[in-house]
Scaffold this active site. Structure first.
Site, PDB file in Angstrom:
ATOM      1  N   GLY A   1       0.879  -1.051  -0.195  1.00 32.08           N
ATOM      2  CA  GLY A   1      -0.367   0.024  -0.120  1.00 32.08           C
ATOM      3  C   GLY A   1       0.888   1.296  -0.099  1.00 32.08           C
ATOM      4  O   GLY A   1       2.059   1.082   0.307  1.00 32.08           O
TER       5      GLY A   1
ATOM      6  N   LYS B   1       4.164  12.274  -2.270  1.00 30.80           N
ATOM      7  CA  LYS B   1       5.008  11.210  -2.055  1.00 30.80           C
ATOM      8  C   LYS B   1       6.102  11.850  -0.826  1.00 30.80           C
ATOM      9  O   LYS B   1       6.638  12.729  -1.036  1.00 30.80           O
ATOM     10  CB  LYS B   1       6.134  10.678  -3.194  1.00 30.80           C
ATOM     11  CG  LYS B   1       6.832   9.549  -2.787  1.00 30.80           C
ATOM     12  CD  LYS B   1       7.328   8.710  -3.931  1.00 30.80           C
ATOM     13  CE  LYS B   1       8.318   7.433  -3.448  1.00 30.80           C
ATOM     14  NZ  LYS B   1       8.724   6.725  -4.465  1.00 30.80           N
TER      15      LYS B   1
ATOM     16  N   ASP C   1       4.373  -4.503  -7.260  1.00 35.13           N
ATOM     17  CA  ASP C   1       3.546  -3.132  -6.702  1.00 35.13           C
ATOM     18  C   ASP C   1       4.275  -2.130  -7.312  1.00 35.13           C
ATOM     19  O   ASP C   1       3.536  -1.036  -7.210  1.00 35.13           O
ATOM     20  CB  ASP C   1       3.779  -3.063  -4.893  1.00 35.13           C
ATOM     21  CG  ASP C   1       5.308  -2.992  -4.588  1.00 35.13           C
ATOM     22  OD1 ASP C   1       5.984  -4.121  -5.174  1.00 35.13           O
ATOM     23  OD2 ASP C   1       5.744  -2.074  -4.189  1.00 35.13           O
TER      24      ASP C   1
HETATM   25  P1  AMP Z   1       9.067   0.856  -2.663  1.00 36.25           P
HETATM   26  O1  AMP Z   1      10.231  -0.186  -2.416  1.00 36.25           O
HETATM   27  O2  AMP Z   1       9.427   2.129  -2.669  1.00 36.25           O
HETATM   28  O3  AMP Z   1       8.205   0.668  -3.940  1.00 36.25           O
HETATM   29  O4  AMP Z   1       8.173   0.617  -1.391  1.00 36.25           O
HETATM   30  C1  AMP Z   1       7.616  -0.713  -0.915  1.00 36.25           C
HETATM   31  C2  AMP Z   1       6.688  -0.332   0.143  1.00 36.25           C
HETATM   32  O5  AMP Z   1       7.236   0.012   1.369  1.00 36.25           O
HETATM   33  C3  AMP Z   1       5.608   0.595  -0.455  1.00 36.25           C
HETATM   34  O6  AMP Z   1       4.267  -0.143   0.207  1.00 36.25           O
HETATM   35  C4  AMP Z   1       5.985   2.057   0.270  1.00 36.25           C
HETATM   36  O7  AMP Z   1       4.989   2.694   0.324  1.00 36.25           O
HETATM   37  C5  AMP Z   1       6.306   1.529   1.582  1.00 36.25           C
HETATM   38  N1  AMP Z   1       7.654   2.677   1.886  1.00 36.25           N
HETATM   39  C6  AMP Z   1       8.714   2.563   1.317  1.00 36.25           C
HETATM   40  N2  AMP Z   1       9.482   3.691   1.968  1.00 36.25           N
HETATM   41  C7  AMP Z   1       8.446   3.941   3.018  1.00 36.25           C
HETATM   42  C8  AMP Z   1       8.667   4.926   4.188  1.00 36.25           C
HETATM   43  N3  AMP Z   1       9.599   5.814   4.346  1.00 36.25           N
HETATM   44  N4  AMP Z   1       7.415   5.054   5.074  1.00 36.25           N
HETATM   45  C9  AMP Z   1       6.275   4.197   4.639  1.00 36.25           C
HETATM   46  N5  AMP Z   1       6.253   3.305   4.024  1.00 36.25           N
HETATM   47  C10 AMP Z   1       7.419   2.967   3.155  1.00 36.25           C
HETATM   48 MG    MG Z   2       6.656   1.072  -4.688  1.00 40.15          MG
END
Ligand code: AMP
Ligand code: MG
Length: 535
Positions: free
Chosen positions: A110, A133, A280
């Site tokens: 999510g 973001k 995702d």
């Molecule tokens: P990503 O690798 O950026 O696609 O992130 C994978 C998941 O981790 C997604 O659900 C992101 O929203 C969540 N996510 C990544 N960084 C953060 C953060 N600093 N705070 C909260 N959720 C995060």
């Molecule tokens: Mg992502």
């Protein structure tokens, strides 16, 4: 009453938040991490920040939203796009989705740090969803903070726009702001925690729905909501396919396969490595989405990945991207199966991915070489031998293709002179052994013969090649230099790069320095060739 264009006040944006109107949301409204069942989103407010500051705006994206330049300069713009004020019509929410991370089902992910502000309809009738973001935690944040740092936000902001101007389907970026607050990050997960400037990017796309948005519903056997989300996506973004039914779901999946194939062909054309092709991070519209530890090929190496988190298995290496997109589409096929309930047509659609990619790749390579069209008898080996040559010695991909357009085919030239334009592309001149040069000369002579069959002049060929082989890409070290400066409060290089990358195929005499291959100091520097998911 019609509003005068371009808009001079954000309250005049015309919102039509069809996603949250059509689909069920989370009934719980407190903002704490949790599993969210039977809902596609949770309503959540951005976290207010102390001292928002504008770093950069992409004027083309502002134009898409009908925003005037004065409006983008205003304090209200910075307040709204850092999440401090909601303008009229904004109804913030975070999306629920799941995903396969590095090949393993990860359950609910999510929007952990993305907050959608709503969807606007612009003066051309186009739908654009706006998303912040880094604007604070959401029910999907799990154990993380919901924030983003300046370095990763600069990378996302610049690369979205660079990709757009390269002609690669992508989400866009309207603005980059600083929050005035610091965020703690351990950049390489090695215990070196550091305070970094917090930042927010406003992303813009027709939809932020991902493969994982469907996967999570099927994983939870929520077939009612799966159908609702599929029907919503079809009616809103694929309405040309007709009203939802089994055949239309299939046509839709086939189109997603095609769009994804086309996107990957573009990535391979420009040398982009996404770095985290988890399901995702795959857009249902075939857009490049989620710019994290991505990178650009410098020396042509299909095994390269910028993502240190993936250094061991290199699942998301450059040369593996076409294969991974296919695997990801297979996961989407599984997720959509309950709507279609037939395996064979889903497999046929996956085969459409393979065919579209192969044909697209051949056509793209022919274009990169300035050929009129792909001819299998001659060109298959011509392409393969070139790709082998590019790997034999460290050869800058971008410079090589750009300079290949300068090789004369109209007139006979002796071999030594022939390769001169290519010398700019080599990182280690000592690697150019006599044997390598012989192979290169052989290949160039075959290439010239092949070009002569097409009967196009050198000038025509150069013009065509320059239109598909960029001179300017967001080289890893350039992004890092812009970050280094920005972290001292100097945003000039961010804006210079944004400007230069608007015209990636043009010769820009004032920006020759941004076309140079990676300098030696950047070979092993963190942020230049090595990145992690920490952002
Ligand atoms: P990503 O690798 O950026 O696609 O992130 C994978 C998941 O981790 C997604 O659900 C992101 O929203 C969540 N996510 C990544 N960084 C953060 C953060 N600093 N705070 C909260 N959720 C995060
Ligand atoms: Mg992502």
């Amino acid at each position: 009453m019609t509003t005068k264009l371009p808009l001079t006040h954000l309250d005049d944006l015309s919102f039509d938040n069809i996603f949250i109107r059509d689909l069920p949301g989370d009934t719980e409204t407190n903002n704490h991490p949790r599993q969210v069942l039977a809902a596609c989103y949770s309503q959540v407010l951005p976290t207010k920040v102390v001292n928002p500051q504008l770093v950069a705006v992409a004027t083309e994206v502002a134009e898409l939203l009908d925003l005037s330049p004065e409006l983008c300069d205003s304090e209200d713009f910075t307040e709204v796009f850092t999440g401090n004020r909601l303008s009229r019509g904004m109804e913030p929410y975070a999306l629920c989705y799941g995903g396969h991370q590095f090949g393993h089902w990860a359950g609910q992910l999510g929007d952990g740090r993305a907050i959608n502000l709503g969807e606007i309809i612009n003066s051309k009738g186009e739908r654009w969803a706006l998303q912040l973001k880094g604007a604070g935690p959401t029910p999907y944040s799990r154990t993380a903070d919901g924030l983003a740092v300046l370095r990763s936000s600069i990378r996302e902001f610049l690369c979205s726009e660079a990709m757009h101007h390269l002609g690669v389907p992508t989400t866009r970026a309207l603005s980059l702001t600083l929050t005035g607050e610091s965020v703690i990050r351990d950049m390489f997960y090695n215990g070196n925690r550091k305070a970094e400037p917090g930042a927010v990017v406003c992303r813009v796309a027709p939809s932020f729905t991902r493969f994982g948005s469907f996967q999570i519903l099927t994983a939870r056997r929520d077939h009612t909501l799966l159908k609702q989300l599929a029907d919503h996506t079809l009616r809103t973004h694929y309405s040309h396919l007709g009203e939802p039914c089994s055949a239309v779901y299939l046509a839709w999946f086939t189109e997603i396969c095609k769009k994804t194939a086309e996107m990957i062909v573009h990535w391979q054309r420009v040398g982009f490595v996404h770095g985290v092709m988890n399901t995702d991070n795959m857009s249902i519209l075939g857009l490049t989405i989620d710019y994290g530890p991505y990178g650009w090929l410098e020396n042509y190496d299909p095994n390269w990945t910028p993502n240190t988190t993936d250094a061991e298995h290199r699942r998301y290496r450059f040369g593996n991207q076409p294969e991974i997109a296919y695997w990801n589409l297979g996961q989407l096929a599984n997720a959509l199966y309950p709507l279609i309930q037939q395996v064979e047509p889903l497999q046929d659609a996956l085969n459409v991915y393979t065919e579209t990619f192969e044909q697209g790749w051949q056509a793209m390579m022919a274009e990169k070489l300035g050929l009129n069209a792909y001819q299998p008898e001659t060109d298959e080996s011509l392409f393969n031998d070139l790709i082998a040559l590019l790997q034999r010695v460290e050869t800058d991909m971008t410079v090589f293709y750009r300079q290949l357009a300068m090789i004369p085919a109209d007139n006979q030239t002796d071999d030594e002179r022939l390769i001169l334009p290519l010398m700019l592309a080599y990182y280690v001149p000592d690697q150019l052994s006599a044997d390598y040069k012989t192979h290169l000369h052989d290949w160039l002579n075959r290439y010239i013969k092949r070009v002569q069959q097409d009967n196009s002049s050198d000038i025509e060929r150069r013009t065509r090649m320059h239109a598909v082989n960029p001179k300017y890409v967001l080289r890893n070290y350039l992004a890092q230099l812009a970050i280094d400066k920005a972290e001292t409060g100097d945003f000039t290089m961010v804006n210079e790069l944004l400007d230069c990358l608007r015209r990636p195929y043009d010769e820009q005499p004032d920006n020759e320095n941004y076309a140079e291959k990676r300098p030696d100091w950047a070979r092993q520097r963190a942020g230049c060739s090595m990145l992690s998911c920490s952002s």
